[in-house]
Scaffold this motif. Structure first.
Motif, PDB file in Angstrom:
ATOM      1  N   HIS A 109      70.077 -20.798  34.888  1.00  0.00           N
ATOM      2  CA  HIS A 109      69.676 -20.421  36.382  1.00  0.00           C
ATOM      3  C   HIS A 109      70.940 -20.663  37.189  1.00  0.00           C
ATOM      4  O   HIS A 109      71.481 -20.007  37.919  1.00  0.00           O
ATOM      5  N   LEU A 110      71.659 -21.898  36.920  1.00  0.00           N
ATOM      6  CA  LEU A 110      72.784 -22.529  37.431  1.00  0.00           C
ATOM      7  C   LEU A 110      73.873 -21.415  37.501  1.00  0.00           C
ATOM      8  O   LEU A 110      74.652 -21.009  38.367  1.00  0.00           O
ATOM      9  N   THR A 111      73.946 -21.080  36.276  1.00  0.00           N
ATOM     10  CA  THR A 111      75.294 -20.387  35.751  1.00  0.00           C
ATOM     11  C   THR A 111      74.924 -18.824  36.244  1.00  0.00           C
ATOM     12  O   THR A 111      76.035 -17.946  36.741  1.00  0.00           O
ATOM     13  N   TYR A 112      73.877 -18.176  36.029  1.00  0.00           N
ATOM     14  CA  TYR A 112      73.720 -16.814  36.182  1.00  0.00           C
ATOM     15  C   TYR A 112      73.172 -16.387  37.464  1.00  0.00           C
ATOM     16  O   TYR A 112      73.194 -15.386  38.086  1.00  0.00           O
ATOM     17  N   GLN A 113      72.423 -17.518  38.219  1.00  0.00           N
ATOM     18  CA  GLN A 113      71.932 -17.141  39.619  1.00  0.00           C
ATOM     19  C   GLN A 113      72.881 -17.585  40.602  1.00  0.00           C
ATOM     20  O   GLN A 113      73.456 -16.836  41.570  1.00  0.00           O
ATOM     21  N   LEU A 114      73.286 -18.893  40.688  1.00  0.00           N
ATOM     22  CA  LEU A 114      74.373 -19.272  41.531  1.00  0.00           C
ATOM     23  C   LEU A 114      75.986 -19.117  41.230  1.00  0.00           C
ATOM     24  O   LEU A 114      76.290 -19.190  42.283  1.00  0.00           O
ATOM     25  N   LYS A 115      76.091 -18.990  39.910  1.00  0.00           N
ATOM     26  CA  LYS A 115      77.285 -18.775  39.582  1.00  0.00           C
ATOM     27  C   LYS A 115      78.281 -19.968  39.853  1.00  0.00           C
ATOM     28  O   LYS A 115      79.347 -19.901  40.500  1.00  0.00           O
ATOM     29  N   LYS A 116      77.765 -21.207  39.690  1.00  0.00           N
ATOM     30  CA  LYS A 116      78.430 -22.467  40.147  1.00  0.00           C
ATOM     31  C   LYS A 116      78.314 -23.556  38.907  1.00  0.00           C
ATOM     32  O   LYS A 116      77.598 -23.190  38.064  1.00  0.00           O
ATOM     33  N   THR A 117      79.449 -24.221  39.069  1.00  0.00           N
ATOM     34  CA  THR A 117      79.209 -25.575  38.030  1.00  0.00           C
ATOM     35  C   THR A 117      78.337 -26.621  38.339  1.00  0.00           C
ATOM     36  O   THR A 117      77.977 -26.799  39.570  1.00  0.00           O
ATOM     37  N   PRO A 118      77.890 -27.460  37.415  1.00  0.00           N
ATOM     38  CA  PRO A 118      77.102 -28.624  37.708  1.00  0.00           C
ATOM     39  C   PRO A 118      77.806 -29.420  38.856  1.00  0.00           C
ATOM     40  O   PRO A 118      77.004 -29.839  39.805  1.00  0.00           O
ATOM     41  N   ASP A 119      78.892 -29.852  38.762  1.00  0.00           N
ATOM     42  CA  ASP A 119      79.495 -30.572  39.733  1.00  0.00           C
ATOM     43  C   ASP A 119      79.477 -30.047  41.054  1.00  0.00           C
ATOM     44  O   ASP A 119      79.340 -30.791  41.874  1.00  0.00           O
ATOM     45  N   GLN A 120      79.822 -28.499  41.442  1.00  0.00           N
ATOM     46  CA  GLN A 120      79.643 -27.940  42.569  1.00  0.00           C
ATOM     47  C   GLN A 120      78.357 -28.001  43.066  1.00  0.00           C
ATOM     48  O   GLN A 120      78.018 -28.284  44.348  1.00  0.00           O
ATOM     49  N   HIS A 121      77.210 -27.651  42.297  1.00  0.00           N
ATOM     50  CA  HIS A 121      75.933 -27.705  42.726  1.00  0.00           C
ATOM     51  C   HIS A 121      75.691 -29.213  42.924  1.00  0.00           C
ATOM     52  O   HIS A 121      75.047 -29.423  44.290  1.00  0.00           O
TER      53      HIS A 121
END
Length: 505
Positions: A109-121
């Motif tokens: 979900h993080l990669t394909y929906q938000l297009k963010k890295t864990p650290d950014q999130h």
């Protein structure tokens, strides 16, 4: 041994409202919120998603106003988003004090929906939590798609939980967002998290796509979960959420080391009110709250109940403010008939009961519905006796319906030998009939029960000229009861059902 306290969070007003076609009004939301907290005594309620609509905003304001006045504001929760403070501002204006922050619980979900890295999130989540603290708002965190996260990106989930364990977060909310978990997975995943984070408050949020939600809840508790998210009648998106009534019964009967505060006796009444407000009908065989779940149909079961309650289990209807019933139909035996006769205060000898039983079985074979209130008429018909005296007879009536004119009815009715005529108009022919009837009873200083449901159908397997069945539900000061009429004309079948009611009262 002291019991582990389990918090029950009801999310009928948020997740449950995502049931297709369901939308509560502001006043309905407030009524349900009061009942959930004060009558049913759940620990917390999730009432809305931030930023959804102006109507949702007004509903939340009404609930938070009441909650502040009644000392319940800390039990009211709202779903919010990582959105640079927009949800926090919405919360402030709505008067809510607890946010359930929606975050990404799977790397997918993080990669394909938000297009963010864990650290950014994580960094954005941290800023959101800081903003909430500045505004005196408490934060719980949802890990959306957590179940798939544990299956496919466990390292990400544990790095996320490590991050959250260092944040001023009250509760971590673990949803099986797509309802994919098996009971063994639920136990395994929550056990791993409990072992790694023994002090963390964990809520489990089950969906029911594979009909495993209640089983998964049991395994979550066995693994050490602290709280559960449930909905009235299992409402929710797709196949719904874990149903509150079933889970409460299971915990009380099978999870001996856990305690909950929910008031079982209020489950049925609150369930029926939610059904009315939502239009989301409860299946007749729904455990605990369904219409049929405390109805014995087979005669052998009724007989066993007479002999040391052989067919009872721990789910006694009285626990939930209900009563056991004994259905009348083709599977009925003598014991079913006797149970219903007892409730009506009637007695028959064995030979007469056999005759009545045979007639009920014949009706059942024809797919006729037989109710307790039908029994006196069946007895009178079968035995050709005066056991039930018809004190009220609809002698005749004229029904008129002409274009451009309101339907009207003239009736002639005999009450204990006195013949009375009356006429009235109405919105339909049966409405006009009832208005004329009300005039008769008003003149005699007598009252009629309230008509609360009116159902018409052609019995299964019939053709276009078959009998029409009308089942009317009435309510007087002491009880609800049903009467049934059969005729080829819909209005006449309703009049026959009404005539039965007049004799019952």
């Amino acid at each position: 041994m002291s019991k582990r306290k389990i918090e029950i969070m009801d999310t009928t007003l948020r997740d449950g409202e995502q049931t297709s076609g369901v939308s509560f009004s502001s006043s309905e939301k407030l009524t349900i919120a009061k009942l959930l907290l004060e009558e049913l005594k759940v620990d917390r309620i999730e009432i809305a998603s931030a930023r959804v609509s102006e109507g949702e905003f007004e509903a939340v304001k009404n609930i938070t106003k009441w909650a502040k006045e009644s000392g319940n504001i800390d039990r009211i929760e709202v779903l919010t988003f990582v959105d640079n403070g927009i949800s926090i501002e919405w919360m402030l204006q709505a008067g809510a004090k607890v946010q359930n922050l929606l975050t990404k619980g799977s790397l997918n979900h993080l990669t394909y929906q938000l297009k963010k890295t864990p650290d950014q999130h994580f960094s954005e989540i941290e800023e959101t939590i800081k903003s909430a603290i500045k505004n005196d708002i408490e934060t719980n965190v949802y890990l959306e798609d957590w179940s798939n996260g544990m299956r496919n990106s466990k390292d990400y989930v544990f790095s996320f939980l490590n991050f959250l364990s260092a944040q001023p977060v009250k509760k971590v909310l673990l949803p099986d967002t797509l309802g994919v978990l098996t009971p063994s997975e639920t136990f395994e995943y929550i056990s791993e998290i409990r072992l790694a984070f023994p002090e963390m408050h964990i809520d489990f949020h089950a969906h029911n796509d594979y009909d495993l939600s209640v089983a998964n809840v049991l395994e979550a508790l066995r693994a050490g979960a602290n709280g559960l998210h449930l909905t009235m009648n299992g409402m929710g998106e797709r196949a719904g959420n874990a149903p509150l009534a079933s889970v409460v019964a299971v915990i009380n009967d099978y999870v001996k080391d856990c305690g909950i505060a929910v008031n079982e006796k209020a489950l049925y009444s609150v369930s029926k009110l939610v059904e009315t407000f939502s239009g989301f009908r409860i299946p007749a065989n729904k455990p605990v709250v369904g219409d049929n779940v405390f109805t014995q149909t087979a005669g052998i079961h009724a007989d066993g109940d007479n002999k040391k309650n052989l067919y009872f289990n721990d789910l006694l209807p009285e626990r939930f403010g209900r009563k056991r019933k004994y259905a009348l139909g083709k599977a009925s035996g003598k014991a079913n008939i006797q149970k219903n006769l007892q409730e009506l205060g009637l007695k028959l000898n064995d030979e007469d009961i056999k005759k009545v039983t045979r007639r009920i079985i014949e009706l059942g074979d024809k797919k006729e519905i037989v109710t307790k209130e039908d029994l006196p008429y069946i007895i009178s018909d079968v035995l050709d006796s005066n056991l039930i005296e018809e004190k009220v007879v609809v002698e005749s009536y004229v029904l008129t319906h002409a274009k451009g004119l309101r339907p009207s009815t003239t009736i002639s009715i005999k009450i204990e030998g006195e013949l009375i005529e009356e006429n009235a108009q109405g919105d339909g022919q049966f409405d006009a009939f009832m208005n004329a009837l009300k005039r008769v009873y008003s003149n005699k200083k007598m009252s009629l029960p309230k008509l609360i449901d009116y159902a018409v159908r052609i019995p299964p397997g019939s053709n276009s000229d078959a009998l029409c069945e009308t089942v009317i539900t009435w309510k007087n000061e002491t009880k609800e009861f049903k009467t049934r009429g059969l005729d080829s004309d819909q209005t006449v079948s309703a009049i026959k059902a009404t005539e039965k009611m007049l004799n019952i009262i």
